[in-house]
Design a protein around this motif. Structure first.
Motif, PDB file in Angstrom:
ATOM      1  N   ILE A 176      48.948  14.375  17.159  1.00 17.65           N
ATOM      2  CA  ILE A 176      50.156  14.982  16.611  1.00 17.65           C
ATOM      3  C   ILE A 176      49.801  16.305  15.955  1.00 17.65           C
ATOM      4  N   CYS A 177      50.465  17.372  16.379  1.00 18.82           N
ATOM      5  CA  CYS A 177      50.277  18.685  15.768  1.00 18.82           C
ATOM      6  C   CYS A 177      50.937  18.690  14.383  1.00 18.82           C
ATOM      7  N   ASP A 178      50.559  19.649  13.558  1.00 16.60           N
ATOM      8  CA  ASP A 178      51.162  19.745  12.219  1.00 16.60           C
ATOM      9  C   ASP A 178      52.673  19.960  12.284  1.00 16.60           C
ATOM     10  N   CYS A 179      53.172  20.494  13.405  1.00 13.11           N
ATOM     11  CA  CYS A 179      54.614  20.727  13.543  1.00 13.11           C
ATOM     12  C   CYS A 179      55.362  19.450  13.904  1.00 13.11           C
ATOM     13  N   HIS A 202      57.801  27.039  19.579  1.00 14.70           N
ATOM     14  CA  HIS A 202      57.997  27.678  18.275  1.00 14.70           C
ATOM     15  C   HIS A 202      56.792  27.483  17.347  1.00 14.70           C
ATOM     16  N   CYS A 203      55.759  26.795  17.836  1.00 10.76           N
ATOM     17  CA  CYS A 203      54.581  26.524  17.022  1.00 10.76           C
ATOM     18  C   CYS A 203      53.453  27.475  17.426  1.00 10.76           C
ATOM     19  N   THR A 204      52.687  27.954  16.456  1.00 17.28           N
ATOM     20  CA  THR A 204      51.622  28.914  16.717  1.00 17.28           C
ATOM     21  C   THR A 204      50.230  28.294  16.677  1.00 17.28           C
ATOM     22  N   GLU A 205      50.158  26.979  16.566  1.00 16.56           N
ATOM     23  CA  GLU A 205      48.856  26.341  16.448  1.00 16.56           C
ATOM     24  C   GLU A 205      48.160  26.207  17.807  1.00 16.56           C
ATOM     25  N   SER A 206      46.837  26.328  17.777  1.00 18.53           N
ATOM     26  CA  SER A 206      46.021  26.095  18.962  1.00 18.53           C
ATOM     27  C   SER A 206      44.789  25.311  18.542  1.00 18.53           C
ATOM     28  N   PHE A 207      44.143  24.660  19.500  1.00 17.07           N
ATOM     29  CA  PHE A 207      43.054  23.739  19.189  1.00 17.07           C
ATOM     30  C   PHE A 207      41.905  23.926  20.180  1.00 17.07           C
ATOM     31  N   GLU A 208      40.710  23.619  19.715  1.00 20.98           N
ATOM     32  CA  GLU A 208      39.531  23.673  20.578  1.00 20.98           C
ATOM     33  C   GLU A 208      39.017  22.251  20.785  1.00 20.98           C
ATOM     34  N   VAL A 209      38.654  21.962  22.028  1.00 16.09           N
ATOM     35  CA  VAL A 209      38.198  20.615  22.370  1.00 16.09           C
ATOM     36  C   VAL A 209      36.718  20.458  22.031  1.00 16.09           C
ATOM     37  N   GLU A 210      36.398  19.359  21.364  1.00 12.59           N
ATOM     38  CA  GLU A 210      35.010  18.995  21.099  1.00 12.59           C
ATOM     39  C   GLU A 210      34.740  17.625  21.707  1.00 12.59           C
ATOM     40  N   LEU A 220      41.541  22.249  14.973  1.00  6.50           N
ATOM     41  CA  LEU A 220      42.489  23.329  14.758  1.00  6.50           C
ATOM     42  C   LEU A 220      41.759  24.670  14.687  1.00  6.50           C
ATOM     43  N   ARG A 221      42.236  25.630  15.439  1.00  6.61           N
ATOM     44  CA  ARG A 221      41.650  26.969  15.414  1.00  6.61           C
ATOM     45  C   ARG A 221      42.330  27.777  14.306  1.00  6.61           C
ATOM     46  N   LYS A 222      41.554  28.199  13.320  1.00  5.28           N
ATOM     47  CA  LYS A 222      42.135  28.934  12.202  1.00  5.28           C
ATOM     48  C   LYS A 222      41.112  29.898  11.610  1.00  5.28           C
ATOM     49  N   ARG A 230      39.829  34.166  -5.373  1.00  4.86           N
ATOM     50  CA  ARG A 230      38.944  33.121  -4.868  1.00  4.86           C
ATOM     51  C   ARG A 230      39.669  31.963  -4.194  1.00  4.86           C
ATOM     52  N   LYS A 231      40.979  32.080  -4.079  1.00  4.01           N
ATOM     53  CA  LYS A 231      41.715  31.032  -3.370  1.00  4.01           C
ATOM     54  C   LYS A 231      41.552  31.233  -1.869  1.00  4.01           C
ATOM     55  N   ILE A 232      41.274  30.152  -1.148  1.00  4.55           N
ATOM     56  CA  ILE A 232      41.048  30.224   0.299  1.00  4.55           C
ATOM     57  C   ILE A 232      42.351  29.891   1.040  1.00  4.55           C
ATOM     58  N   HIS A 233      42.721  30.748   1.970  1.00  6.44           N
ATOM     59  CA  HIS A 233      43.913  30.533   2.791  1.00  6.44           C
ATOM     60  C   HIS A 233      43.486  30.351   4.250  1.00  6.44           C
ATOM     61  N   HIS A 234      44.266  29.562   4.971  1.00  7.91           N
ATOM     62  CA  HIS A 234      43.975  29.298   6.379  1.00  7.91           C
ATOM     63  C   HIS A 234      45.112  29.861   7.226  1.00  7.91           C
ATOM     64  N   PHE A 235      44.755  30.579   8.283  1.00  2.00           N
ATOM     65  CA  PHE A 235      45.745  31.211   9.145  1.00  2.00           C
ATOM     66  C   PHE A 235      45.502  30.801  10.601  1.00  2.00           C
ATOM     67  N   PRO A 236      46.575  30.472  11.343  1.00  2.60           N
ATOM     68  CA  PRO A 236      46.419  30.156  12.765  1.00  2.60           C
ATOM     69  C   PRO A 236      45.800  31.332  13.520  1.00  2.60           C
ATOM     70  N   VAL A 237      44.924  31.027  14.476  1.00  2.00           N
ATOM     71  CA  VAL A 237      44.223  32.068  15.226  1.00  2.00           C
ATOM     72  C   VAL A 237      45.140  32.772  16.218  1.00  2.00           C
ATOM     73  N   LYS A 238      46.004  32.010  16.885  1.00  2.00           N
ATOM     74  CA  LYS A 238      46.766  32.559  18.008  1.00  2.00           C
ATOM     75  C   LYS A 238      47.594  33.785  17.643  1.00  2.00           C
ATOM     76  N   PRO A 239      48.370  33.781  16.546  1.00  2.00           N
ATOM     77  CA  PRO A 239      49.140  34.988  16.208  1.00  2.00           C
ATOM     78  C   PRO A 239      48.249  36.206  15.959  1.00  2.00           C
ATOM     79  N   LEU A 240      47.062  35.977  15.399  1.00  5.99           N
ATOM     80  CA  LEU A 240      46.144  37.086  15.139  1.00  5.99           C
ATOM     81  C   LEU A 240      45.576  37.640  16.448  1.00  5.99           C
TER      82      LEU A 240
END
Length: 280
Positions: A176-179, A202-210, A220-222, A230-240
């Motif tokens: 299940i994706c986060d969406c 409508h979802c921007t998430e992508s994943f790498e298979v291991e 999850l690719r991020k 010093r706060k860490i933020h996570h961003f989806p790779v695909k839009p970038l």
């Protein structure tokens, strides 16, 4: 199974007319029918692959992607049957009585690509004049168009005789994706490092298979970005990855500072195996 009866009837009507205009419309109908055949198989497979992973629209490319990522037999001919009575434990399955459920008509991707291109070349483009003495015609050569339409129609009618279209058979793995969308794949077609995308458009998430022994994991690719606070933020790779050169995207942290992504071109000079300098 896609219904091509109306299309086939229209093609035959145009062929009976026989005029240059009618034959051109017949060629167009044939070309559209080939696209519908391929895209129908894509539509049925979209539970297993995202639109992002198709990328290109030519019919042969679409079928090739489906063969590699969804169903190796998407363009094969086969019949699916079911046992008339449930087998008992220990029964020899080859001796059971089977009832055919339907037949998928396959096709040669190279042949339909040849027909698809040929229809356009003979009928759907005005010939380029080679000199000022050449008159630009409204339509292509009727004889050549008819020959190509007849070839295409034979293949279209054969494929249309099928009674089912399958999405393939084989073991699946899903998560299940986060969406909230369930993403499922044929496990035998997955390889380490393969990137897959959420099937929700409508979802921007992508994943790498291991792969680890027999276990399949989707990571999850991020991108991890640390703010000045010093706060860490996570961003989806695909839009970038889809950013244009020169494009800037900003994210406002809760501390009030911004995290900025800027797409730039870099170049460098190097000796074999060693990077000397890099400039943006």
């Amino acid at each position: 199974m896609i219904d091509l009866r109306d299309t086939i009837a229209n093609i035959k009507t145009h062929m009976t007319d026989g005029s240059a205009r009618a034959m051109t419309y017949a060629a167009l109908e044939c070309r559209l029918a080939i696209e519908r055949i391929c895209y129908d198989r894509l539509a049925r497979a979209h539970d297993y692959i995202s639109h992002e992973e198709i990328r290109r629209w030519p019919p042969r490319h679409v079928i090739k992607v489906l063969e590699e990522d969804v169903d190796p037999h998407v363009a094969s001919t086969y019949t699916i049957s079911m046992a008339r009575h449930p087998p008992a434990e220990g029964d020899d399955l080859s001796t059971l009585e089977y009832v055919p459920l339907g037949t998928q008509q396959g096709f040669d991707g190279r042949l339909i690509t040849k027909l698809w291109n040929g229809l356009a070349n003979t009928a759907l483009h005005v010939s380029l004049p080679k000199s000022s003495a050449v008159q630009v015609e409204h339509f292509g050569d009727i004889k050549a168009i008819r020959e190509k339409v007849e070839q295409a129609l034979i293949e279209i009618e054969r494929i249309a005789s099928g009674t089912l279209t399958s999405t393939g058979i084989g073991p699946e793995v899903s998560f299940i994706c986060d969406c909230g969308t369930r993403i499922k794949r044929r496990s035998e077609l997955l390889s380490a490092g393969k990137v897959i995308h959420c099937i929700n458009p409508h979802c921007t998430e992508s994943f790498e298979v291991e792969l680890a022994e027999k276990e399949i994991t989707f990571v999850l690719r991020k991108v991890h970005a640390t703010c000045t606070c010093r706060k860490i933020h996570h961003f989806p790779v695909k839009p970038l990855e889809n950013m244009r050169v020169g494009e800037i995207r900003k994210f406002l942290c809760s501390c009030g500072d911004e995290i900025v992504f800027h797409c730039r071109i870099f170049y460098g000079t190097s000796k074999p195996g060693k990077m000397e300098s890099t400039t943006g």
